[in-house]
Scaffold this motif. Structure first.
Motif, PDB file in Angstrom:
ATOM      1  N   SER A 481       0.829  -1.210   0.000  1.00 35.00           N
ATOM      2  CA  SER A 481       0.000   0.000   0.000  1.00 35.00           C
ATOM      3  C   SER A 481       0.858   1.252   0.000  1.00 35.00           C
ATOM      4  O   SER A 481       0.517   2.255  -0.646  1.00 35.00           O
ATOM      5  N   LEU A 482       1.986   1.211   0.714  1.00 26.56           N
ATOM      6  CA  LEU A 482       2.872   2.375   0.736  1.00 26.56           C
ATOM      7  C   LEU A 482       3.472   2.618  -0.646  1.00 26.56           C
ATOM      8  O   LEU A 482       3.556   3.763  -1.106  1.00 26.56           O
ATOM      9  N   TYR A 483       3.861   1.536  -1.328  1.00 24.83           N
ATOM     10  CA  TYR A 483       4.424   1.701  -2.675  1.00 24.83           C
ATOM     11  C   TYR A 483       3.351   2.154  -3.660  1.00 24.83           C
ATOM     12  O   TYR A 483       3.612   2.996  -4.531  1.00 24.83           O
ATOM     13  N   SER A 484       2.143   1.611  -3.525  1.00 23.64           N
ATOM     14  CA  SER A 484       1.053   2.033  -4.413  1.00 23.64           C
ATOM     15  C   SER A 484       0.707   3.499  -4.201  1.00 23.64           C
ATOM     16  O   SER A 484       0.461   4.235  -5.165  1.00 23.64           O
ATOM     17  N   SER A 485       0.706   3.946  -2.952  1.00 16.85           N
ATOM     18  CA  SER A 485       0.433   5.364  -2.680  1.00 16.85           C
ATOM     19  C   SER A 485       1.529   6.245  -3.245  1.00 16.85           C
ATOM     20  O   SER A 485       1.261   7.337  -3.774  1.00 16.85           O
ATOM     21  N   LEU A 486       2.794   5.785  -3.135  1.00 21.37           N
ATOM     22  CA  LEU A 486       3.901   6.547  -3.717  1.00 21.37           C
ATOM     23  C   LEU A 486       3.749   6.652  -5.230  1.00 21.37           C
ATOM     24  O   LEU A 486       3.958   7.731  -5.810  1.00 21.37           O
ATOM     25  N   PHE A 487       3.380   5.569  -5.881  1.00 19.27           N
ATOM     26  CA  PHE A 487       3.209   5.587  -7.331  1.00 19.27           C
ATOM     27  C   PHE A 487       2.057   6.514  -7.731  1.00 19.27           C
ATOM     28  O   PHE A 487       2.171   7.284  -8.694  1.00 19.27           O
ATOM     29  N   ASP A 488       0.946   6.460  -6.987  1.00 17.63           N
ATOM     30  CA  ASP A 488      -0.181   7.362  -7.277  1.00 17.63           C
ATOM     31  C   ASP A 488       0.227   8.825  -7.099  1.00 17.63           C
ATOM     32  O   ASP A 488      -0.182   9.691  -7.885  1.00 17.63           O
ATOM     33  N   TRP A 489       1.032   9.115  -6.084  1.00 19.95           N
ATOM     34  CA  TRP A 489       1.461  10.497  -5.854  1.00 19.95           C
ATOM     35  C   TRP A 489       2.357  10.978  -6.993  1.00 19.95           C
ATOM     36  O   TRP A 489       2.254  12.133  -7.419  1.00 19.95           O
TER      37      TRP A 489
END
Length: 1506
Positions: A481-489
């Motif tokens: 989830s942290l990596y997915s949030s980073l990618f979305d940002w």
């Protein structure tokens, strides 16, 4: 032929028909039988009747095949098809005549036999003849090895398609057309066919003019969008490893190159930089592909109607998060982790606590040794540059890398079961400590979140310990989830950088061109939930392609009522319904089962089998095997049911979300925010509170230091603290950002617009909301929503298709063609059927209105019946009736016939243009004749009048002479009396005025240093020149606009170096003068610095010291404010000095012209290129040299290897060359270093300026044609010819140039530049394109524009305004290439006229400014001359005082007068240059966009206060 009508069937409506059926059983015998049938007889009945007649075994299955033109097309008839209906579609001559040479017949063969075999042996010779000659249906009959379009194959079947592709592939021709569809075969090798010269080669060319290339598709889509004013999209499809990502990069590179007209905008730089960033974070190495996209993206580029990039948007789909924690042993994690660990410096490794790749559990694999470490280091540097292009500051990049390091450390967290069996313990301690330092959270909270979870009940909150498996799942979920949030940002920030901020203030009509690069079809040994979603997306994409290529095309034909034979194709709607149809689709069953708390993967599989056991697309597996099989369009794929439910509900637990939101790092809190706009507003609020606290703390500390006059100090502090704060912030950001705080920072309004454009991402962000009662949507539901949105976007645009094909299964094999693998891909994509429908169909469609508007020149006037008129026109041109059809509302043509129609249109237009020119010349000749006849009559009348009046002139002359003598005597007497009176009055007033004049002497003594400094600032070249010497001429420096990447911040040493610089250039000091006047309001003329005129330069530190001394002398009442004012002026000087350093570095990047007439300039490469000299690679983000004319690209070190001349440049004339031809010659052959402007043009322009500026209509009228021919010789005297003849020869000389002054290659660039909406942007873009002109063209154009300015300045006399001159000269110096459609070039006339008018008006403004400067210098010169005469008047004063004062005063005034004369002469002899004016923002440092942390992380204010 094979059809015989019976006598009873006189027409095609009769019921009896005779068919001949051939038996295709072997290659030797072809028996034939005749069968009488009616129109409703089916193919099954014919097979049943013909087989016994031919003596065939009825126990074997047979099929009936329709063969057209000896096998060029074969159609296998179904049992229910009607053969007679097929026959009625054959050509009329085939149906009327009984002949065996036409090649149309029916064949009876065994099922599943080779359909490409031999046919009628009686017609073998006819077959060979047909294969050699061009087809009669507009299809070029070529050999397979020479065919670049599959529609032109002489024999169409799978074998010929495969042989053609294989033959072209081995010739390094990886691209092939199927009409307007491009087939791209991945060679797993870089081919040198993507250099800038190929972009220029395919620009403004149709698909069939050059060899197939992906740049041709980009050009076709771009110009179709502009011509039709409709949105376009390019759909790239293919399985994994087929080269879709690389094709997308090539398309983006080509589109930005074609749309980069005028200047490189920030949007284009961001688009080019976004690709490497997204690839690093979203691509990984798989078994089939070393750079496989593990997410889908749709890039939508918005253009203005003229082709200028307005903005862009990137949408992402389904990032494969599970790859982060688990994958196959032979595959890798995402690229960015290896870039970080291998490419980081020692300082970065220590800052982010990085380890070796094999020390991380998330990066472990079978082969821990990375063999490509050197390449990984280069990619890491490329990633840094790309992130700067996108707009990430160094602080933001550090935060991103810190999050990546924390994600890797999460994988090293381990668990152990407690002794009592309840709960687990987490460790090791050093990993947890490092993780807390990177995430900025407390160790206790982190440990609690990793081993316990909270459960909400009706009345209480329960804290339950994790089991070992639950803890590992929670840890992995946190990392994903942290990596997915980073990618979305990252995607959000890229979209913000791509947003055009003007879209929020004004509504401008825009067009869009989208590029879809989505994950390819995958079939691994173990397929899971991710492969299921990926293949479902490919099913939808294949259905979209089939709809456009087959169904919609054929439905349009049938709706228009034209004759058409339906082409069968495989429709995959059944598989799509199996997966997504409500309510029993597999995805809906998965969501339903995921909502049940006690459901498992096995119960989900049982539900699948129970609901779809009778579905032909669902293949059940044995009972004990936890898998199911789906029959996709590309084949059967087996999916393992394991973890389907878990991956469908892969949400981050609220405990972990709360933990990360408690982080001290605002960046991590921002990543976990459910609403980016709300997070941004809270950040502004926190920054405001911190700023107020910092102000109060600074005020308290300042008050503590002050024990005296507190009231006065507080009053002064209110105005001082904010300016001190600005000066301190100036060390971290450019001065331009301080002048306009809202210029680069994120705006809440624009951020909300970006979030609204990505509505489907709201569901993804809602997973992070802690207090939502509504259950968040599942992963499959989010993916379906985004996929539906994507398909809706594609349906609103006209598509272009690119089919990517993998050449072999081994990605390491270069240029290996696996026929079986390629054939399988051709089959499941339906390529044979695609080629058939493209070949038989009509690629060109016009509505009656569109056809009438396009070809109205060929149609009769006032056409009332468009259908009949169009039909008569096509028949009149000589088109074959089988090559076009006219429906109810549309006209259908083949591409070959459209080209014939265009040629006819071109010939007709040129004929009418010649007719108009002939009539116009006749009118001019008639007008000239009448004018001469009138002049002759006038001369005769005047002569008669003169002769008649001669007899009466004698008396008048005598009277006039006597009156003149009398008046002269009276005038002399009065003048003598007045002279005597004036002498008496002057003597009486001389003593009274002496004291006043001596006072002026003292004033002038103090005024002279001010004049000296004013002139010194205006002309630093005076330091080099002696008294009376003219200054050296200014050298014009031209820069090449290329992509430059800011280095972010500036260190203290660079700041000191910038202040120690010496000013040795006149232009730099002139820029500083303008900059100070515009920015600070302190002009250089308003300050006084005592400098010795013998110095040869002046430094910025010297200017600062002089300014400080001036401020100290003025601030006698408020000496405490001196440091504040000096610091502000120092920051302004520092910003300007750094901007000058950057401008000089940009100009130094220009490469001097080589001796072989190339014009090289430095540019930055965005995709891999090849050096044209050494044939080695030029990697992405490297700098290379490119010739602006022939587009040759090479390394800078290879410039010495050039042995060929630039084929687009003409050798410059040497100083010893002499030529007698001056018309119709390249301008470069007429110029040299001594004569930068052609001699004949300079001579004619000078003559017009000396003799014709006040003649009315000087360039509107034309002179004699005979006299103009005489002027073609250089040795003639222009004084002997009328001025209108000379001006006509000037226009003729410009028109006869082989290439106009504003060259053919830059024609479209100037048109696109003039289409920019903003006036300042338009002017800047035009001037930047002028810098790309060759030196000879630029110098000549500069001289011509100056001449036009002088003509326009006398508009009151010659009636020639700037617009009138632009109308006359635009077709001469900015004309379109000869290959351009004349009708389209007529539409461009307003743009070309406006472009030239903009140049003239801007140069008029600069001319006025220069004349104003000359007038000011003349006034100063007159004052100095007048003051030099004063010592003669003051002779009555004391001799000693007068001698000392007059000597120093005379020396100062003499030097000032010399400077005035020198600078005035320099201004008078220098043309107003065509160089672009430097705006205020250009004088300052241009930095990357400020990241969001600039508003949130303002803790540095507290440090400044301390």
């Amino acid at each position: 032929m094979n059809i015989l009508k019976s006598n009873e069937a006189a027409s095609q409506h009769e019921s009896a028909y005779v068919l001949q059926i051939y038996a295709r059983l072997d290659h030797k015998t072809f028996p034939c039988c005749t069968i009488k049938v009616d129109r409703g007889t089916t193919a099954a009945s014919i097979i049943h009747n013909a087989a016994p007649t031919l003596g065939l075994d009825m126990s074997k299955p047979y099929e009936l095949v329709e063969v057209r033109e000896f096998g060029r097309e074969e159609w296998v008839l179904q049992a229910s098809d009607l053969p007679v209906e097929r026959v009625l579609l054959w050509p009329q001559q085939v149906r009327d005549q009984i002949s065996e040479s036409h090649g149309y017949f029916f064949a009876l063969q065994m099922e599943n036999t080779d359909r490409s075999g031999w046919y009628d042996h009686m017609a073998a010779s006819n077959y060979e003849r047909e294969a050699r000659r061009p087809a009669t249906e507009g299809i070029l009959m070529t050999q397979p090895e020479d065919c670049n379009d599959l529609c032109n194959l002489p024999v169409l079947n799978e074998k010929t398609i495969l042989d053609t592709l294989c033959c072209r592939f081995h010739k390094n021709q990886i691209y092939t057309y199927a009409s307007n569809i491009l087939i791209a075969i991945n060679p797993f090798k870089f081919l040198p066919i993507y250099n800038p010269k190929y972009v220029e080669m395919y620009e403004n060319h149709t698909l069939d003019m050059l060899d197939p290339h992906i740049f041709a598709i980009a050009n076709a889509a771009f110009h179709t969008m502009l011509n039709k004013q409709l949105n376009q999209c390019i759909v790239i499809s293919g399985e994994s490893g087929s080269g879709k990502t690389q094709s997308t990069n090539f398309l983006i590179h080509c589109l930005t190159a074609m749309s980069r007209k005028g200047c490189t905008s920030s949007v284009e730089r961001t688009i080019l930089g976004a690709g490497p960033v997204l690839e690093a974070f979203g691509n990984a190495k798989t078994a089939y592909n070393n750079n496989s996209s593990r997410f889908g993206k749709f890039i939508q580029v918005n253009f203005l109607e003229g082709g200028i990039v307005r903005g862009a948007m990137i949408e992402k789909y389904l990032l494969e998060k599970c790859r982060l924690v688990t994958r196959k042993s032979s595959e890798r994690n995402y690229h960015v982790f290896y870039y970080l660990l291998i490419g980081s410096s020692e300082e970065e490794k220590e800052e982010f606590k990085l380890l070796a790749p094999e020390d991380y559990n998330y990066l472990k694999q079978d082969n821990p040794q990375l063999e490509d470490q050197a390449e990984i280091k280069c990619e890491f540097n490329r990633l840094h540059q790309a992130m700067e292009m996108v707009g990430f500051l160094p602080a933001t990049k550090k935060q991103i890398l810190s999050v990546l390091s924390a994600i890797l450390y999460l994988g090293n967290v381990t668990y152990e079961q407690k002794g009592d069996g309840e709960g687990v313990t987490v460790g090791p301690a050093d990993v947890l400590s490092t993780l807390c330092d990177l995430l900025k959270v407390k160790v206790e909270l982190l440990m609690e979140a990793l081993i316990k979870r909270k459960a909400m009940t009706a009345n209480d909150v329960l804290i339950l310990p994790y089991t070992h498996s639950q803890a590992v799942t929670a840890r992995d979920s946190m990392a994903k989830s942290l990596y997915s949030s980073l990618f979305d940002w990252i995607v959000l920030r890229i979209n913000y950088a791509l947003l055009n901020k003007r879209d929020m203030e004004e509504s401008v009509p825009c067009l869009s061109l989208g590029i879809l690069d989505i994950f390819g079809f995958e079939d691994f040994k173990t397929n899971s939930f991710e492969q299921f979603c990926i293949n479902y997306a490919n099913e939808q994409l294949q259905h979209y392609c089939s709809q456009h290529i087959f169904r919609l095309e054929q439905e349009e034909y049938l709706a228009e009522g034209i004759t058409w034979t339906t082409v069968d194709y495989t429709d995959n709607i059944g598989c799509i319904n199996l997966i997504s149809k409500k309510p029993t689709g597999l995805l809906y069953l998965l969501d339903e089962e995921s909502s049940f708390p006690h459901a498992t993967d096995n119960t989900l599989l049982e539900k699948f089998k129970r609901q779809h056991q009778d579905n032909p697309f669902f293949v059940p597996t044995p009972v004990l095997e936890p898998a199911f099989i789906v029959l996709h369009y590309a084949g059967k794929v087996k999916y393992q049911i394991k973890d389907f439910r878990a991956k469908n509900t892969d949400h981050m637990r609220p405990d972990i979300v709360a933990l990360l939101r408690s982080s001290e790092c605002s960046y991590i809190r921002q990543l976990l925010g459910s609403d980016p706009v709300a997070v941004f507003r809270w950040g502004i609020l926190r920054a405001t509170i911190r700023s107020l606290a910092a102000f109060k703390e600074m005020g308290r500390r300042s008050l503590a230091k002050c024990h005296g006059n507190n009231t006065l100090y507080i009053k002064r502090l209110c105005g001082e603290v904010p300016q001190k704060l600005l000066l301190r912030l100036n060390k971290h950001c450019s001065y331009s950002s301080l002048l306009d705080p809202g210029q680069n920072l994120i705006n809440a309004r624009s951020l909300k617009l970006i979030v609204d454009l990505n509505l489907h991402n709201r569901d993804t962000r809602s997973l992070l909301h802690l207090h939502k009662k509504k259950k968040p949507p599942s992963i499959s539901a989010q993916f379906q929503t985004s996929l539906v949105r994507l398909l809706d976007t594609l349906r609103k645009a006209e598509p272009f298709f690119i089919r990517c094909i993998r050449s072999n299964a081994e990605k390491v094999k270069e240029m290996q063609f696996d026929e079986d693998l390629v054939l399988r891909q051709l089959r499941y994509t339906g390529m044979l059927e695609t080629v058939r429908i493209k070949r038989s169909g009509y690629g060109v469609k016009y509505t009656f209105k569109e056809f009438t508007e396009e070809y109205r020149v060929l149609l009769p006037k006032n056409a009332s019946t468009p259908r009949e008129d169009i039909s008569n026109l096509l028949c009149k041109i000589g088109m074959n009736t089988s090559h076009f059809q006219i429906g109810k509302t549309k006209v259908f043509l083949k591409e070959v016939e459209r080209q014939k129609l265009q040629e006819s249109l071109y010939r007709e237009v040129m004929h009418r243009i010649l007719t108009l020119q002939r009539w116009f010349r006749a009118c001019l000749s008639r007008k000239n004749f009448l004018m001469k006849r009138k002049a002759i009559i006038t001369i005769q009348r005047c002569w008669r009048n003169y002769h008649a009046s001669t007899c009466y002139r004698a008396a008048i002359v005598i009277q006039k002479a006597w009156r003149e003598s009398h008046q002269r005597r009276e005038y002399l007497r009065q003048r003598e009396s007045l002279r005597k009176l004036k002498m008496l009055k002057r003597c009486s007033e001389l003593k009274r005025c002496a004291l006043v004049r001596w006072t002026n002497v003292f004033l002038l003594f103090f005024l002279s240093p001010y004049i000296v400094f004013c002139l010194t600032v205006r002309s630093p070249q005076s330091y080099y020149a002696n008294t009376g010497c003219a200054p050296a001429p200014l050298n014009r420096k031209r820069s090449n606009p290329s992509i430059k990447i800011s280095r972010g911040t500036r260190v203290q040493e660079q700041w000191k170096a910038s202040m120690n610089r010496q000013i040795t250039d006149c232009s730099e000091l002139h820029h500083l003068d303008e900059f100070l006047g515009n920015q600070v309001g302190v002009s250089a003329q308003q300050s006084r610095v005592q400098n010795d005129s013998r110095e040869k330069w002046i430094s910025y530190k010297g200017l600062l010291q002089g300014y400080k001394s001036k401020v100290v002398s003025l601030a006698t009442k408020k000496p405490d404010e001196v440091p504040m004012v000096v610091n502000l002026f120092e920051s302004v000087l520092d910003g300007f000095s750094r901007a000058e350093i950057k401008r000089n570095s940009l100009e130094s990047d220009n490469v001097k012209e080589s001796p072989l007439d190339h014009s090289f300039s430095t540019c930055q490469v965005n995709i891999v290129q090849s050096c044209d000299l050494c044939c080695s690679f030029i990697w992405g983000m490297e700098k290379a040299c490119m010739c602006s004319s022939c587009k040759m690209m090479c390394h800078k070190k290879c410039l010495s290897k050039i042995i060929t001349y630039c084929f687009k440049r003409v050798p410059r004339k040497t100083e010893t060359d002499k030529t007698t031809t001056h018309f119709g010659v390249h301008i470069r052959a007429l110029t040299n270093s001594i004569s930068p402007v052609p001699v004949i043009l300079e001579m004619m322009l000078t003559h017009v300026e000396m003799n014709g500026l006040y003649i009315e209509g000087i360039y509107r009228k034309s002179g004699s044609a005979c006299k103009a021919k005489e002027l073609h010789q250089l040795d003639v005297c222009l004084e002997n010819y009328p001025i209108h003849t000379v001006t006509g020869v000037i226009k003729s000389w410009l028109r006869e140039l082989p290439e106009p002054l504003m060259t053919f290659s830059l024609y479209n660039d100037f048109l696109y530049a003039i289409d920019l909406p903003e006036k300042s942007e338009r002017l800047r873009a035009v001037y930047r394109k002028l810098e790309d002109l060759p030196t000879s063209n630029f110098d000549t154009l500069e001289r011509l524009i100056f001449h036009l300015v002088k003509v326009a300045k006398e508009e009151s006399h010659n009636r020639m305004s700037a617009n009138s001159l632009a109308i006359v000269f635009a077709p001469c110096i900015l004309r379109c290439p000869d290959v351009t459609d004349p009708l389209l070039s007529m539409k461009d006339l307003p743009k070309t006229t406006l472009c030239l008018e903009v140049l003239i008006m801007e140069q008029i403004k600069r001319y006025d400014e220069k004349m104003k400067d000359i007038q000011q210098l003349e006034q100063a010169e007159a004052i100095a001359v007048k003051r030099l005469k004063l010592p003669d008047i003051a002779c009555s004063l004391t001799r000693s005082l007068a001698h000392s004062l007059t000597r120093s005063l005379a020396h100062s005034l003499t030097h000032s007068l010399t400077l005035c004369i020198c600078y005035r002469s320099m201004l008078a002899c220098t043309l107003p240059e065509l160089d672009q004016d430097t705006s205020d923002n250009d004088n300052l440092d241009w930095e990357s966009t400020v990241s969001s942390d600039s508003l949130q992380d303002l803790t540095s204010l507290d440090l400044e206060g301390q």
